[in-house]
Design a protein around this motif. Structure first.
Motif, PDB file in Angstrom:
ATOM      1  N   ASP A  41     -33.847-102.180 122.815  1.00 45.78           N
ATOM      2  CA  ASP A  41     -35.243-101.875 122.505  1.00 45.78           C
ATOM      3  C   ASP A  41     -36.214-102.617 123.419  1.00 45.78           C
ATOM      4  O   ASP A  41     -37.391-102.264 123.507  1.00 45.78           O
ATOM      5  CB  ASP A  41     -35.548-102.203 121.050  1.00 45.78           C
ATOM      6  CG  ASP A  41     -35.220-103.644 120.694  1.00 45.78           C
ATOM      7  OD1 ASP A  41     -34.292-104.216 121.289  1.00 45.78           O
ATOM      8  OD2 ASP A  41     -35.881-104.189 119.797  1.00 45.78           O
ATOM      9  N   ILE A  44     -37.400-101.400 128.225  1.00 48.63           N
ATOM     10  CA  ILE A  44     -38.568-100.904 128.962  1.00 48.63           C
ATOM     11  C   ILE A  44     -39.349-102.058 129.588  1.00 48.63           C
ATOM     12  O   ILE A  44     -39.890-101.943 130.697  1.00 48.63           O
ATOM     13  CB  ILE A  44     -39.467-100.061 128.024  1.00 48.63           C
ATOM     14  CG1 ILE A  44     -40.546 -99.332 128.833  1.00 48.63           C
ATOM     15  CG2 ILE A  44     -40.089-100.909 126.923  1.00 48.63           C
ATOM     16  CD1 ILE A  44     -41.323 -98.329 128.006  1.00 48.63           C
ATOM     17  N   SER A  86     -50.507 -99.871 122.614  1.00 45.12           N
ATOM     18  CA  SER A  86     -49.578 -99.184 121.719  1.00 45.12           C
ATOM     19  C   SER A  86     -49.779 -99.635 120.279  1.00 45.12           C
ATOM     20  O   SER A  86     -49.822 -98.813 119.359  1.00 45.12           O
ATOM     21  CB  SER A  86     -48.139 -99.469 122.158  1.00 45.12           C
ATOM     22  OG  SER A  86     -47.205 -98.979 121.218  1.00 45.12           O
ATOM     23  N   ALA A 129     -46.336 -95.710 130.167  1.00 49.93           N
ATOM     24  CA  ALA A 129     -45.067 -95.618 129.452  1.00 49.93           C
ATOM     25  C   ALA A 129     -45.037 -96.535 128.241  1.00 49.93           C
ATOM     26  O   ALA A 129     -44.611 -96.139 127.145  1.00 49.93           O
ATOM     27  CB  ALA A 129     -43.920 -95.965 130.402  1.00 49.93           C
ATOM     28  N   SER A 132     -47.358 -95.408 125.410  1.00 49.79           N
ATOM     29  CA  SER A 132     -46.961 -94.157 124.752  1.00 49.79           C
ATOM     30  C   SER A 132     -45.840 -94.344 123.737  1.00 49.79           C
ATOM     31  O   SER A 132     -45.570 -93.449 122.932  1.00 49.79           O
ATOM     32  CB  SER A 132     -46.516 -93.135 125.805  1.00 49.79           C
ATOM     33  OG  SER A 132     -45.297 -93.542 126.424  1.00 49.79           O
ATOM     34  N   VAL A 133     -45.154 -95.494 123.775  1.00 49.14           N
ATOM     35  CA  VAL A 133     -44.077 -95.748 122.810  1.00 49.14           C
ATOM     36  C   VAL A 133     -44.713 -96.211 121.500  1.00 49.14           C
ATOM     37  O   VAL A 133     -45.450 -97.201 121.486  1.00 49.14           O
ATOM     38  CB  VAL A 133     -43.106 -96.817 123.354  1.00 49.14           C
ATOM     39  CG1 VAL A 133     -42.040 -97.146 122.307  1.00 49.14           C
ATOM     40  CG2 VAL A 133     -42.437 -96.322 124.627  1.00 49.14           C
ATOM     41  N   HIS A 136     -42.920-101.128 119.026  1.00 51.27           N
ATOM     42  CA  HIS A 136     -42.302-102.122 119.895  1.00 51.27           C
ATOM     43  C   HIS A 136     -41.775-103.289 119.060  1.00 51.27           C
ATOM     44  O   HIS A 136     -42.224-103.507 117.925  1.00 51.27           O
ATOM     45  CB  HIS A 136     -43.328-102.672 120.902  1.00 51.27           C
ATOM     46  CG  HIS A 136     -43.747-101.697 121.938  1.00 51.27           C
ATOM     47  ND1 HIS A 136     -42.866-101.075 122.783  1.00 51.27           N
ATOM     48  CD2 HIS A 136     -44.978-101.228 122.291  1.00 51.27           C
ATOM     49  CE1 HIS A 136     -43.527-100.268 123.598  1.00 51.27           C
ATOM     50  NE2 HIS A 136     -44.812-100.337 123.322  1.00 51.27           N
ATOM     51  N   HIS A 211     -46.202 -87.020 127.814  1.00 51.46           N
ATOM     52  CA  HIS A 211     -46.046 -87.935 128.952  1.00 51.46           C
ATOM     53  C   HIS A 211     -47.161 -87.739 129.983  1.00 51.46           C
ATOM     54  O   HIS A 211     -46.908 -87.561 131.181  1.00 51.46           O
ATOM     55  CB  HIS A 211     -44.690 -87.741 129.643  1.00 51.46           C
ATOM     56  CG  HIS A 211     -43.516 -87.845 128.715  1.00 51.46           C
ATOM     57  ND1 HIS A 211     -42.989 -86.752 128.077  1.00 51.46           N
ATOM     58  CD2 HIS A 211     -42.781 -88.910 128.332  1.00 51.46           C
ATOM     59  CE1 HIS A 211     -41.957 -87.143 127.331  1.00 51.46           C
ATOM     60  NE2 HIS A 211     -41.815 -88.456 127.458  1.00 51.46           N
ATOM     61  N   THR A 296     -37.136 -93.956 130.622  1.00 52.58           N
ATOM     62  CA  THR A 296     -37.946 -93.499 129.495  1.00 52.58           C
ATOM     63  C   THR A 296     -37.067 -93.176 128.291  1.00 52.58           C
ATOM     64  O   THR A 296     -37.414 -93.481 127.147  1.00 52.58           O
ATOM     65  CB  THR A 296     -38.759 -92.259 129.893  1.00 52.58           C
ATOM     66  OG1 THR A 296     -39.576 -92.571 131.030  1.00 52.58           O
ATOM     67  CG2 THR A 296     -39.647 -91.792 128.754  1.00 52.58           C
ATOM     68  N   ALA A 299     -36.075 -96.083 126.105  1.00 55.16           N
ATOM     69  CA  ALA A 299     -37.123 -96.603 125.227  1.00 55.16           C
ATOM     70  C   ALA A 299     -37.488 -95.631 124.113  1.00 55.16           C
ATOM     71  O   ALA A 299     -37.736 -96.038 122.975  1.00 55.16           O
ATOM     72  CB  ALA A 299     -38.371 -96.920 126.053  1.00 55.16           C
ATOM     73  N   HIS A 300     -37.513 -94.339 124.432  1.00 52.66           N
ATOM     74  CA  HIS A 300     -38.024 -93.349 123.471  1.00 52.66           C
ATOM     75  C   HIS A 300     -37.352 -92.011 123.755  1.00 52.66           C
ATOM     76  O   HIS A 300     -37.885 -91.176 124.487  1.00 52.66           O
ATOM     77  CB  HIS A 300     -39.539 -93.226 123.619  1.00 52.66           C
ATOM     78  CG  HIS A 300     -40.189 -92.408 122.552  1.00 52.66           C
ATOM     79  ND1 HIS A 300     -39.935 -92.574 121.209  1.00 52.66           N
ATOM     80  CD2 HIS A 300     -41.101 -91.397 122.635  1.00 52.66           C
ATOM     81  CE1 HIS A 300     -40.650 -91.720 120.513  1.00 52.66           C
ATOM     82  NE2 HIS A 300     -41.367 -90.991 121.352  1.00 52.66           N
ATOM     83  N   SER A 302     -35.996 -88.288 124.040  1.00 46.27           N
ATOM     84  CA  SER A 302     -36.622 -86.980 123.851  1.00 46.27           C
ATOM     85  C   SER A 302     -35.601 -85.908 124.228  1.00 46.27           C
ATOM     86  O   SER A 302     -34.633 -86.186 124.935  1.00 46.27           O
ATOM     87  CB  SER A 302     -37.861 -86.833 124.741  1.00 46.27           C
ATOM     88  OG  SER A 302     -38.802 -87.854 124.498  1.00 46.27           O
TER      89      SER A 302
END
Length: 343
Positions: A41, A44, A86, A129, A132-133, A136, A211, A296, A299-300, A302
């Motif tokens: 985690d 990033i 974030s 980036a 956008s997460v 954290h 994104h 990316t 971290a998250h 998609s």
């Protein structure tokens, strides 16, 4: 045809393998350590801290250390800003506004500090980036991870001094203050970065594309280069390289690799990127694209199809905006240079 050949030409190598190995180790080791301790985690923050090693490519050891320390400090500030954004839940439009400020401010600092590579591409990517997460780990853990990665990159920067064949003199680099015209040029360039990034991010957000920071990154790519032809060529190479890189990305993502294997892939892609980024930008982008998307994903995650679709569309939006900014700047500079008609 001569301009086409210039865009597609492969430059001569200049000890690129030294830089490539240094940066690959600089990103690979911190990420592998995070995987080993079960803290993917935080990946990033290590990935963006490792951008420090990209600066001062072939400079003597002492000058490279100074430049990388300066770049590392700007990246840490950007990481902090992205993490705070974030946590504040600023949303897509707030992220665009924040990344626009980062684009201009970082380009100004990089330009005044005479760092290479120029511009704020890495800072836009970093802020966008991270902002956008949605969730954290604790802030102190994020910053500690980033700071330790920056420190590791600085250590890698001077590690080759242990080898007599690679050692450069430890002398203080001679610098001269920027002239007033040079400072004005840096300020104008920083303004272009902010305008290009803000415009591209706004278009992507208005269209509802995820994104949005990818469009902002792509928009500033054509802003680098000595001539208009060279700058437009970089944009063309960005599109060509991204197209090839998306195919490579799809193949990698479909393998369903474990996190440790993904980290090894990132390190290999970083090595390949630095082998070609100065020599042929389109080839470098073939490796940059999967590296950015895989980072990316760590971290998250998609859906791969959506990830690739967003990257393709936003690259086109960003490069188109970058082209317009380059051409507008050239037109304005031509007007300023044209003498007024005699009355």
């Amino acid at each position: 045809m001569s301009r086409v050949r210039e865009v597609l030409r492969m430059q001569a190598s200049h000890n690129d393998h030294h830089v490539a190995l240094r940066t690959a180790v600089g990103v690979g080791v911190p990420l592998l350590l995070l995987v080993a301790v079960g803290r993917i985690d935080l990946a990033i923050f290590a990935s963006f801290g490792a951008f420090t090693g990209i600066y001062g490519r072939n400079q003597p050891h002492r000058q490279r250390l100074i430049h990388q320390a300066t770049a590392g400090a700007t990246l840490l500030v950007t990481i902090l800003a992205g993490a705070v954004a974030s946590r504040a839940g600023i949303g897509d439009w707030g992220s665009v506004a924040g990344a626009t400020l980062v684009a201009g401010a970082a380009a100004l600092v990089i330009g005044l500090s005479r760092l290479k590579p120029v511009g704020s591409l890495f800072h836009i990517f970093t802020f966008g980036a991270i902002a956008s997460v949605p969730a954290h780990p604790p802030l102190w853990q994020c910053l500690l991870t980033a700071a330790l990665t920056v420190a590791f990159a600085l250590a890698m920067s001077v590690a080759t001094r242990l080898l007599p064949s690679h050692r450069s003199p430890w002398t203080r680099p001679r610098t001269t203050p920027l002239t007033k015209p040079e400072r004005r040029a840096v300020l104008r360039e920083a303004a272009r970065y902010a305008i290009a990034a803000g415009t591209a991010g706004s278009i992507a957000t208005a269209l509802g594309i995820g994104h949005n920071y990818w469009a902002m990154v792509a928009a500033v790519v054509p802003l680098v280069g000595p001539t208009v032809t060279h700058r437009l060529g970089r944009g063309v190479n960005r599109v060509l390289g991204t197209t090839m890189g998306l195919g490579l990305t799809l193949m990698i993502l479909l393998l369903g690799l474990e996190p440790w294997a993904m980290v090894l892939v990132i390190a290999v892609l970083q090595f390949c990127t630095e082998m070609f980024v100065v020599r042929q930008y389109a080839i470098a982008q073939t490796f940059v694209t999967p590296m950015a998307l895989i980072s990316t994903e760590l971290a998250h995650p998609s859906p791969p199809a959506l990830l690739i679709q967003d990257r393709a569309i936003e690259t086109l939006i960003g490069c188109a905006v970058g082209f317009l900014v380059v051409l507008a700047a050239h037109f304005l500079s031509t007007l300023r240079a044209t003498p007024a008609p005699e009355v």
